[in-house]
Design a protein around this motif. Structure first.
Motif, PDB file in Angstrom:
ATOM      1  N   ARG A   8       0.838  -1.212   0.000  1.00 23.05           N
ATOM      2  CA  ARG A   8       0.000   0.000   0.000  1.00 23.05           C
ATOM      3  C   ARG A   8       0.861   1.244   0.000  1.00 23.05           C
ATOM      4  O   ARG A   8       1.934   1.267   0.593  1.00 23.05           O
ATOM      5  N   ASP A   9       0.374   2.285  -0.655  1.00 17.83           N
ATOM      6  CA  ASP A   9       1.058   3.582  -0.633  1.00 17.83           C
ATOM      7  C   ASP A   9       0.891   4.149   0.782  1.00 17.83           C
ATOM      8  O   ASP A   9      -0.235   4.389   1.230  1.00 17.83           O
ATOM      9  N   PRO A  10       1.999   4.365   1.519  1.00 15.17           N
ATOM     10  CA  PRO A  10       1.869   4.805   2.914  1.00 15.17           C
ATOM     11  C   PRO A  10       1.235   6.194   3.066  1.00 15.17           C
ATOM     12  O   PRO A  10       0.759   6.533   4.144  1.00 15.17           O
ATOM     13  N   ASP A  11       1.210   6.975   1.995  1.00 13.78           N
ATOM     14  CA  ASP A  11       0.630   8.326   2.075  1.00 13.78           C
ATOM     15  C   ASP A  11      -0.848   8.372   1.678  1.00 13.78           C
ATOM     16  O   ASP A  11      -1.491   9.416   1.800  1.00 13.78           O
ATOM     17  N   GLU A  12      -1.361   7.245   1.193  1.00 16.96           N
ATOM     18  CA  GLU A  12      -2.694   7.256   0.586  1.00 16.96           C
ATOM     19  C   GLU A  12      -3.798   7.694   1.560  1.00 16.96           C
ATOM     20  O   GLU A  12      -4.625   8.551   1.243  1.00 16.96           O
ATOM     21  N   ASP A  13      -3.793   7.132   2.766  1.00 13.71           N
ATOM     22  CA  ASP A  13      -4.863   7.447   3.724  1.00 13.71           C
ATOM     23  C   ASP A  13      -4.778   8.906   4.170  1.00 13.71           C
ATOM     24  O   ASP A  13      -5.783   9.614   4.242  1.00 13.71           O
ATOM     25  N   ALA A  14      -3.543   9.356   4.458  1.00 12.70           N
ATOM     26  CA  ALA A  14      -3.363  10.743   4.892  1.00 12.70           C
ATOM     27  C   ALA A  14      -3.814  11.695   3.788  1.00 12.70           C
ATOM     28  O   ALA A  14      -4.506  12.691   4.049  1.00 12.70           O
ATOM     29  N   ARG A  15      -3.455  11.373   2.560  1.00  9.68           N
ATOM     30  CA  ARG A  15      -3.797  12.248   1.431  1.00  9.68           C
ATOM     31  C   ARG A  15      -5.325  12.343   1.264  1.00  9.68           C
ATOM     32  O   ARG A  15      -5.879  13.422   1.099  1.00  9.68           O
ATOM     33  N   ARG A  16      -5.975  11.206   1.362  1.00 10.20           N
ATOM     34  CA  ARG A  16      -7.448  11.173   1.199  1.00 10.20           C
ATOM     35  C   ARG A  16      -8.129  11.985   2.301  1.00 10.20           C
ATOM     36  O   ARG A  16      -8.964  12.854   2.033  1.00 10.20           O
ATOM     37  N   LEU A  17      -7.738  11.743   3.543  1.00  8.56           N
ATOM     38  CA  LEU A  17      -8.399  12.420   4.662  1.00  8.56           C
ATOM     39  C   LEU A  17      -8.075  13.907   4.671  1.00  8.56           C
ATOM     40  O   LEU A  17      -8.929  14.748   4.979  1.00  8.56           O
ATOM     41  N   ALA A  18      -6.836  14.255   4.324  1.00  4.49           N
ATOM     42  CA  ALA A  18      -6.454  15.676   4.268  1.00  4.49           C
ATOM     43  C   ALA A  18      -7.275  16.386   3.197  1.00  4.49           C
ATOM     44  O   ALA A  18      -7.784  17.494   3.428  1.00  4.49           O
ATOM     45  N   ALA A  19      -7.422  15.760   2.053  1.00  2.00           N
ATOM     46  CA  ALA A  19      -8.171  16.398   0.950  1.00  2.00           C
ATOM     47  C   ALA A  19      -9.609  16.670   1.387  1.00  2.00           C
ATOM     48  O   ALA A  19     -10.146  17.766   1.164  1.00  2.00           O
ATOM     49  N   GLU A  20     -10.222  15.695   2.040  1.00  2.00           N
ATOM     50  CA  GLU A  20     -11.620  15.869   2.485  1.00  2.00           C
ATOM     51  C   GLU A  20     -11.719  16.990   3.513  1.00  2.00           C
ATOM     52  O   GLU A  20     -12.587  17.851   3.449  1.00  2.00           O
ATOM     53  N   SER A  21     -10.807  16.967   4.463  1.00  2.00           N
ATOM     54  CA  SER A  21     -10.834  17.935   5.551  1.00  2.00           C
ATOM     55  C   SER A  21     -10.577  19.356   5.036  1.00  2.00           C
ATOM     56  O   SER A  21     -11.306  20.308   5.359  1.00  2.00           O
ATOM     57  N   LEU A  22      -9.552  19.489   4.207  1.00  2.00           N
ATOM     58  CA  LEU A  22      -9.187  20.820   3.701  1.00  2.00           C
ATOM     59  C   LEU A  22     -10.270  21.362   2.774  1.00  2.00           C
ATOM     60  O   LEU A  22     -10.552  22.566   2.788  1.00  2.00           O
ATOM     61  N   ALA A  23     -10.917  20.480   2.009  1.00  4.03           N
ATOM     62  CA  ALA A  23     -12.001  20.921   1.117  1.00  4.03           C
ATOM     63  C   ALA A  23     -13.161  21.486   1.940  1.00  4.03           C
ATOM     64  O   ALA A  23     -13.890  22.362   1.489  1.00  4.03           O
ATOM     65  N   GLY A  24     -13.308  20.993   3.157  1.00  5.43           N
ATOM     66  CA  GLY A  24     -14.366  21.488   4.048  1.00  5.43           C
ATOM     67  C   GLY A  24     -13.906  22.665   4.893  1.00  5.43           C
ATOM     68  O   GLY A  24     -14.606  23.067   5.831  1.00  5.43           O
ATOM     69  N   GLY A  25     -12.711  23.191   4.608  1.00  4.27           N
ATOM     70  CA  GLY A  25     -12.215  24.367   5.329  1.00  4.27           C
ATOM     71  C   GLY A  25     -11.692  24.048   6.718  1.00  4.27           C
ATOM     72  O   GLY A  25     -11.506  24.944   7.538  1.00  4.27           O
ATOM     73  N   ALA A  69      -8.555  22.765   8.722  1.00  2.72           N
ATOM     74  CA  ALA A  69      -7.120  22.559   8.500  1.00  2.72           C
ATOM     75  C   ALA A  69      -6.548  21.396   9.288  1.00  2.72           C
ATOM     76  O   ALA A  69      -5.507  20.843   8.926  1.00  2.72           O
ATOM     77  N   THR A  70      -7.187  21.010  10.388  1.00  2.00           N
ATOM     78  CA  THR A  70      -6.553  20.015  11.265  1.00  2.00           C
ATOM     79  C   THR A  70      -7.401  18.765  11.537  1.00  2.00           C
ATOM     80  O   THR A  70      -6.891  17.810  12.124  1.00  2.00           O
ATOM     81  N   GLY A  71      -8.661  18.774  11.118  1.00  4.40           N
ATOM     82  CA  GLY A  71      -9.567  17.658  11.461  1.00  4.40           C
ATOM     83  C   GLY A  71      -9.079  16.310  10.947  1.00  4.40           C
ATOM     84  O   GLY A  71      -9.383  15.261  11.532  1.00  4.40           O
ATOM     85  N   TRP A  72      -8.298  16.328   9.866  1.00  4.99           N
ATOM     86  CA  TRP A  72      -7.881  15.045   9.273  1.00  4.99           C
ATOM     87  C   TRP A  72      -6.900  14.288  10.145  1.00  4.99           C
ATOM     88  O   TRP A  72      -6.804  13.065  10.045  1.00  4.99           O
ATOM     89  N   PHE A  73      -6.207  14.969  11.037  1.00  4.77           N
ATOM     90  CA  PHE A  73      -5.265  14.259  11.905  1.00  4.77           C
ATOM     91  C   PHE A  73      -6.022  13.324  12.843  1.00  4.77           C
ATOM     92  O   PHE A  73      -5.646  12.165  13.025  1.00  4.77           O
ATOM     93  N   GLU A  74      -7.081  13.844  13.443  1.00  3.47           N
ATOM     94  CA  GLU A  74      -7.880  13.006  14.335  1.00  3.47           C
ATOM     95  C   GLU A  74      -8.453  11.811  13.570  1.00  3.47           C
ATOM     96  O   GLU A  74      -8.388  10.671  14.043  1.00  3.47           O
ATOM     97  N   ARG A  75      -8.982  12.065  12.379  1.00  5.98           N
ATOM     98  CA  ARG A  75      -9.571  10.957  11.608  1.00  5.98           C
ATOM     99  C   ARG A  75      -8.512   9.919  11.254  1.00  5.98           C
ATOM    100  O   ARG A  75      -8.750   8.718  11.304  1.00  5.98           O
ATOM    101  N   LEU A  76      -7.304  10.398  10.902  1.00 10.68           N
ATOM    102  CA  LEU A  76      -6.244   9.466  10.511  1.00 10.68           C
ATOM    103  C   LEU A  76      -5.807   8.587  11.686  1.00 10.68           C
ATOM    104  O   LEU A  76      -5.708   7.358  11.561  1.00 10.68           O
ATOM    105  N   TYR A  77      -5.580   9.217  12.849  1.00 12.87           N
ATOM    106  CA  TYR A  77      -5.160   8.419  14.010  1.00 12.87           C
ATOM    107  C   TYR A  77      -6.279   7.465  14.426  1.00 12.87           C
ATOM    108  O   TYR A  77      -6.020   6.310  14.777  1.00 12.87           O
TER     109      TYR A  77
END
Ligand SMILES: C[S@@+](CC[C@H](N)C(=O)[O-])C[C@H]1O[C@@H](n2cnc3c(N)ncnc32)[C@H](O)[C@@H]1O
Length: 221
Positions: free
Chosen positions: A4-21, A23-31
């Motif tokens: 698996r691409d080790p960045d794939e999950d972070a990239r997906r969650l960051a994109a969703e979070s940042l698109a919703g304005g 900046a930091t919500g994706w960290f909680e979702r990722l962990y």
């Protein structure tokens, strides 16, 4: 089995979070998803950062009662290492799951783990630490938040104290494939504000990789 691409999950969650304005919500979702769904936390090396370990080997030992702060501590490896150097260590992360997982990983830890936002830190942390360690947190925030995050990190350093910054780096105006948003030389310089002075700034280039390790000091009055 396909790797698996080790960045794939972070990239997906960051994109969703940042698109919703957000900046930091994706960290909680990722962990959180790393626990429930096996999401990969790409920066989780299960060891202290080698540039921190190398830096610490050249420092004098912590004195009695000296305090350290580890910013954006993630799963706790750097905080445990700093605590092992003899500092009374506070470590915080914006992700409550990260903080909980760090506590679970190190049940006998002496580190004081806290959930907190670098952009709104508790007032009692102002100029309260002899050593402040910031590794790859500012760069994890969108560029427009860097100035506020940098000021917040610098403000943790007490008179006579030291700040260590380790970050991905880029040239001034260099390309960004965010996240992260690597720090420019002028951003690194801007840690030296509000009374801090730069002691050493190293631009570390190896193959495609450009990182910066910088040390700052707040002179005692
Ligand atoms: C790229 S990771 C680096 C983690 C750790 N410092 C390391 O070097 O392995 C960025 C970390 O900063 C945390 N973080 C991001 N924004 C933050 C904020 N505003 N306040 C506190 N922590 C934050 C994230 O949850 C994540 O654990």
């Amino acid at each position: 089995m396909e790797e698996r691409d080790p960045d794939e999950d972070a990239r997906r969650l960051a994109a969703e979070s940042l698109a919703g304005g957000d900046a930091t919500g994706w960290f909680e979702r990722l962990y959180a998803e790393s626990e429930t769904d096996g999401a990969i936390v790409p920066w989780d090396s299960r060891s202290p950062h080698p540039l921190l370990v190398e830096w610490a080997s050249g420092q004098r030992l912590a004195g009695r009662g000296w305090r350290a702060m580890v910013v954006g501590c993630g799963l706790g490896d750097d905080a445990e290492y700093v605590s092992g150097l003899g500092y009374d260590t506070v470590a915080f992360d914006v992700s409550e799951s990260a903080v909980r997982l760090a506590k679970e990983r190190f049940p006998g830890s002496r580190v004081h783990y806290r959930a907190a936002d670098l952009l709104e830190p508790p007032a009692e942390w102002r100029q309260a630490f002899d050593v402040v360690v910031e590794i790859m947190t500012v760069q994890a925030l969108p560029e427009e938040l860097h100035a506020a995050a940098i000021a917040s990190v610098a403000a943790f350093v007490r008179p006579g104290g030291t700040l260590l910054v380790i970050a991905s780096a880029r040239e001034e105006g260099g390309p960004v494939f965010a996240p992260p948003w690597p720090l420019t030389p002028s951003e690194i310089e801007s840690f030296a504000a509000d009374g801090l002075v730069a002691v050493r700034v190293e631009q570390l280039r190896a193959r495609e990789r450009h990182r910066c390790r910088a040390t700052f000091h707040r002179p005692a009055p």
